[in-house]
Design a protein around this motif. Sequence first.
Motif, PDB file in Angstrom:
ATOM      1  N   ALA A 173     -84.114  93.448  -9.633  1.00  0.00           N
ATOM      2  CA  ALA A 173     -85.137  93.971  -8.735  1.00  0.00           C
ATOM      3  C   ALA A 173     -84.986  95.493  -8.640  1.00  0.00           C
ATOM      4  CB  ALA A 173     -85.003  93.330  -7.359  1.00  0.00           C
ATOM      5  N   THR A 174     -85.953  96.161  -8.050  1.00  0.00           N
ATOM      6  CA  THR A 174     -86.015  97.624  -8.048  1.00  0.00           C
ATOM      7  C   THR A 174     -84.743  98.290  -7.519  1.00  0.00           C
ATOM      8  OG1 THR A 174     -88.418  97.554  -7.843  1.00  0.00           O
ATOM      9  CG2 THR A 174     -87.336  99.618  -7.248  1.00  0.00           C
ATOM     10  N   LYS A 175     -84.291  97.927  -6.358  1.00  0.00           N
ATOM     11  CA  LYS A 175     -83.122  98.596  -5.757  1.00  0.00           C
ATOM     12  C   LYS A 175     -81.867  98.438  -6.619  1.00  0.00           C
ATOM     13  CE  LYS A 175     -80.874 100.427  -2.149  1.00  0.00           C
ATOM     14  NZ  LYS A 175     -80.624 101.855  -2.239  1.00  0.00           N
ATOM     15  N   PRO A 176     -81.482  97.219  -7.004  1.00  0.00           N
ATOM     16  CA  PRO A 176     -80.298  97.092  -7.853  1.00  0.00           C
ATOM     17  C   PRO A 176     -80.473  97.750  -9.228  1.00  0.00           C
ATOM     18  CG  PRO A 176     -80.913  94.945  -6.959  1.00  0.00           C
ATOM     19  CD  PRO A 176     -81.973  95.908  -6.565  1.00  0.00           C
ATOM     20  N   ALA A 177     -81.691  97.720  -9.770  1.00  0.00           N
ATOM     21  CA  ALA A 177     -81.937  98.363 -11.064  1.00  0.00           C
ATOM     22  C   ALA A 177     -81.768  99.876 -10.944  1.00  0.00           C
ATOM     23  CB  ALA A 177     -83.329  98.026 -11.572  1.00  0.00           C
ATOM     24  N   SER A 178     -82.285 100.461  -9.877  1.00  0.00           N
ATOM     25  CA  SER A 178     -82.147 101.903  -9.695  1.00  0.00           C
ATOM     26  C   SER A 178     -80.675 102.291  -9.528  1.00  0.00           C
ATOM     27  CB  SER A 178     -82.974 102.397  -8.504  1.00  0.00           C
ATOM     28  OG  SER A 178     -82.409 101.974  -7.281  1.00  0.00           O
ATOM     29  N   GLU A 179     -79.923 101.462  -8.854  1.00  0.00           N
ATOM     30  CA  GLU A 179     -78.488 101.731  -8.700  1.00  0.00           C
ATOM     31  C   GLU A 179     -77.768 101.626 -10.042  1.00  0.00           C
ATOM     32  OE1 GLU A 179     -77.448  98.893  -5.688  1.00  0.00           O
ATOM     33  OE2 GLU A 179     -78.236 100.151  -4.072  1.00  0.00           O
ATOM     34  N   ALA A 180     -78.131 100.645 -10.846  1.00  0.00           N
ATOM     35  CA  ALA A 180     -77.508 100.478 -12.167  1.00  0.00           C
ATOM     36  C   ALA A 180     -77.849 101.643 -13.093  1.00  0.00           C
ATOM     37  CB  ALA A 180     -77.957  99.167 -12.795  1.00  0.00           C
ATOM     38  N   LEU A 181     -79.033 102.227 -12.900  1.00  0.00           N
ATOM     39  CA  LEU A 181     -79.467 103.350 -13.729  1.00  0.00           C
ATOM     40  C   LEU A 181     -79.098 104.709 -13.120  1.00  0.00           C
ATOM     41  CD1 LEU A 181     -82.982 101.901 -14.588  1.00  0.00           C
ATOM     42  CD2 LEU A 181     -81.082 102.233 -16.206  1.00  0.00           C
ATOM     43  N   ALA A 182     -78.569 104.687 -11.910  1.00  0.00           N
ATOM     44  CA  ALA A 182     -78.164 105.910 -11.190  1.00  0.00           C
ATOM     45  C   ALA A 182     -79.343 106.856 -10.965  1.00  0.00           C
ATOM     46  CB  ALA A 182     -77.024 106.617 -11.912  1.00  0.00           C
ATOM     47  N   ILE A 183     -80.483 106.275 -10.579  1.00  0.00           N
ATOM     48  CA  ILE A 183     -81.667 107.060 -10.222  1.00  0.00           C
ATOM     49  C   ILE A 183     -82.252 106.461  -8.949  1.00  0.00           C
ATOM     50  CG2 ILE A 183     -82.224 107.767 -12.589  1.00  0.00           C
ATOM     51  CD1 ILE A 183     -84.323 105.564 -12.651  1.00  0.00           C
ATOM     52  N   SER A 184     -83.164 107.182  -8.326  1.00  0.00           N
ATOM     53  CA  SER A 184     -83.762 106.664  -7.098  1.00  0.00           C
ATOM     54  C   SER A 184     -84.819 105.605  -7.415  1.00  0.00           C
ATOM     55  CB  SER A 184     -84.407 107.802  -6.303  1.00  0.00           C
ATOM     56  OG  SER A 184     -85.593 108.240  -6.943  1.00  0.00           O
ATOM     57  N   THR A 185     -85.118 104.789  -6.435  1.00  0.00           N
ATOM     58  CA  THR A 185     -86.166 103.787  -6.611  1.00  0.00           C
ATOM     59  C   THR A 185     -87.513 104.471  -6.847  1.00  0.00           C
ATOM     60  OG1 THR A 185     -86.480 103.616  -4.212  1.00  0.00           O
ATOM     61  CG2 THR A 185     -85.001 102.020  -5.240  1.00  0.00           C
ATOM     62  N   ASP A 186     -87.737 105.598  -6.186  1.00  0.00           N
ATOM     63  CA  ASP A 186     -88.995 106.329  -6.364  1.00  0.00           C
ATOM     64  C   ASP A 186     -89.138 106.848  -7.789  1.00  0.00           C
ATOM     65  OD1 ASP A 186     -89.765 105.893  -3.742  1.00  0.00           O
ATOM     66  OD2 ASP A 186     -88.994 107.808  -3.023  1.00  0.00           O
ATOM     67  N   THR A 187     -88.062 107.381  -8.349  1.00  0.00           N
ATOM     68  CA  THR A 187     -88.107 107.869  -9.729  1.00  0.00           C
ATOM     69  C   THR A 187     -88.406 106.723 -10.683  1.00  0.00           C
ATOM     70  OG1 THR A 187     -86.606 109.694  -9.282  1.00  0.00           O
ATOM     71  CG2 THR A 187     -86.756 108.954 -11.575  1.00  0.00           C
ATOM     72  N   LEU A 188     -87.767 105.609 -10.478  1.00  0.00           N
ATOM     73  CA  LEU A 188     -87.991 104.448 -11.332  1.00  0.00           C
ATOM     74  C   LEU A 188     -89.458 104.024 -11.281  1.00  0.00           C
ATOM     75  CD1 LEU A 188     -86.638 102.421 -13.223  1.00  0.00           C
ATOM     76  CD2 LEU A 188     -86.027 101.071 -11.209  1.00  0.00           C
ATOM     77  N   LYS A 189     -90.011 103.940 -10.094  1.00  0.00           N
ATOM     78  CA  LYS A 189     -91.409 103.527  -9.950  1.00  0.00           C
ATOM     79  C   LYS A 189     -92.373 104.567 -10.527  1.00  0.00           C
ATOM     80  CE  LYS A 189     -90.636 100.733  -5.835  1.00  0.00           C
ATOM     81  NZ  LYS A 189     -90.892 100.653  -4.389  1.00  0.00           N
ATOM     82  N   ARG A 190     -92.059 105.854 -10.370  1.00  0.00           N
ATOM     83  CA  ARG A 190     -92.931 106.911 -10.900  1.00  0.00           C
ATOM     84  C   ARG A 190     -92.978 106.933 -12.419  1.00  0.00           C
ATOM     85  NH1 ARG A 190     -90.580 110.305  -6.932  1.00  0.00           N
ATOM     86  NH2 ARG A 190     -89.199 111.131  -8.540  1.00  0.00           N
ATOM     87  N   ARG A 191     -91.977 106.383 -13.083  1.00  0.00           N
ATOM     88  CA  ARG A 191     -91.923 106.405 -14.539  1.00  0.00           C
ATOM     89  C   ARG A 191     -92.674 105.238 -15.184  1.00  0.00           C
ATOM     90  NH1 ARG A 191     -91.059 110.919 -13.214  1.00  0.00           N
ATOM     91  NH2 ARG A 191     -89.106 112.024 -13.561  1.00  0.00           N
ATOM     92  N   ARG A 192     -93.324 104.412 -14.355  1.00  0.00           N
ATOM     93  CA  ARG A 192     -94.155 103.338 -14.910  1.00  0.00           C
ATOM     94  C   ARG A 192     -95.395 103.942 -15.567  1.00  0.00           C
ATOM     95  NH1 ARG A 192     -95.726  99.891 -10.044  1.00  0.00           N
ATOM     96  NH2 ARG A 192     -95.614 101.936  -9.084  1.00  0.00           N
ATOM     97  N   GLU A 193     -95.891 103.306 -16.619  1.00  0.00           N
ATOM     98  CA  GLU A 193     -97.067 103.805 -17.327  1.00  0.00           C
ATOM     99  C   GLU A 193     -98.285 103.889 -16.406  1.00  0.00           C
ATOM    100  OE1 GLU A 193     -97.860 101.073 -20.511  1.00  0.00           O
ATOM    101  OE2 GLU A 193     -97.993  99.388 -19.156  1.00  0.00           O
ATOM    102  N   VAL A 194     -98.402 103.003 -15.432  1.00  0.00           N
ATOM    103  CA  VAL A 194     -99.546 103.028 -14.518  1.00  0.00           C
ATOM    104  C   VAL A 194     -99.515 104.245 -13.600  1.00  0.00           C
ATOM    105  CG1 VAL A 194     -99.894 100.525 -14.558  1.00  0.00           C
ATOM    106  CG2 VAL A 194     -98.427 101.532 -12.798  1.00  0.00           C
ATOM    107  N   CYS A 195     -98.371 104.938 -13.553  1.00  0.00           N
ATOM    108  CA  CYS A 195     -98.228 106.158 -12.764  1.00  0.00           C
ATOM    109  C   CYS A 195     -98.116 107.385 -13.672  1.00  0.00           C
ATOM    110  CB  CYS A 195     -96.993 106.065 -11.866  1.00  0.00           C
ATOM    111  SG  CYS A 195     -97.099 104.755 -10.641  1.00  0.00           S
ATOM    112  N   GLY A 196     -98.431 107.220 -14.943  1.00  0.00           N
ATOM    113  CA  GLY A 196     -98.354 108.332 -15.883  1.00  0.00           C
ATOM    114  C   GLY A 196     -97.009 108.474 -16.569  1.00  0.00           C
ATOM    115  N   GLY A 197     -96.151 107.484 -16.426  1.00  0.00           N
ATOM    116  CA  GLY A 197     -94.816 107.538 -17.014  1.00  0.00           C
ATOM    117  C   GLY A 197     -94.733 106.835 -18.358  1.00  0.00           C
ATOM    118  N   PHE A 198     -93.533 106.502 -18.758  1.00  0.00           N
ATOM    119  CA  PHE A 198     -93.277 105.950 -20.080  1.00  0.00           C
ATOM    120  C   PHE A 198     -92.735 104.523 -20.063  1.00  0.00           C
ATOM    121  CE2 PHE A 198     -89.863 108.684 -18.593  1.00  0.00           C
ATOM    122  CZ  PHE A 198     -88.773 107.830 -18.601  1.00  0.00           C
TER     123      PHE A 198
END
Length: 79
Positions: free
Chosen positions: A8-33
């Motif tokens: 899920a988002t929170k544990p994934a962001s912790e595993a990637l050492a980034i914020s949940t907001d950064t993770l969500k912003r990088r989705r293609e639907v938000c202009g990310g990759f």
Amino acid sequence: MKTELWLATKPASEALAISTDTLKRRREVCGGFLEVGTHYVPGPTLNSPITWCVERCRQAFLTTLHSQEWQGLKEAARS
């Protein structure tokens, strides 16, 4: 066969050492990759959590960051 870790988002962001907001912003639907179905899957409703493939996301971040650094170096060399 290698098993992929989907979180899920929170544990994934912790595993990637980034914020949940950064993770969500990088989705293609938000202009990310990060692509739906490849890097993450949304839940069945708008309020459902997003599930992320940690290894695929990590690889996408590394590839994109490396590409951006390379572009920066090329542009600096032209100056």
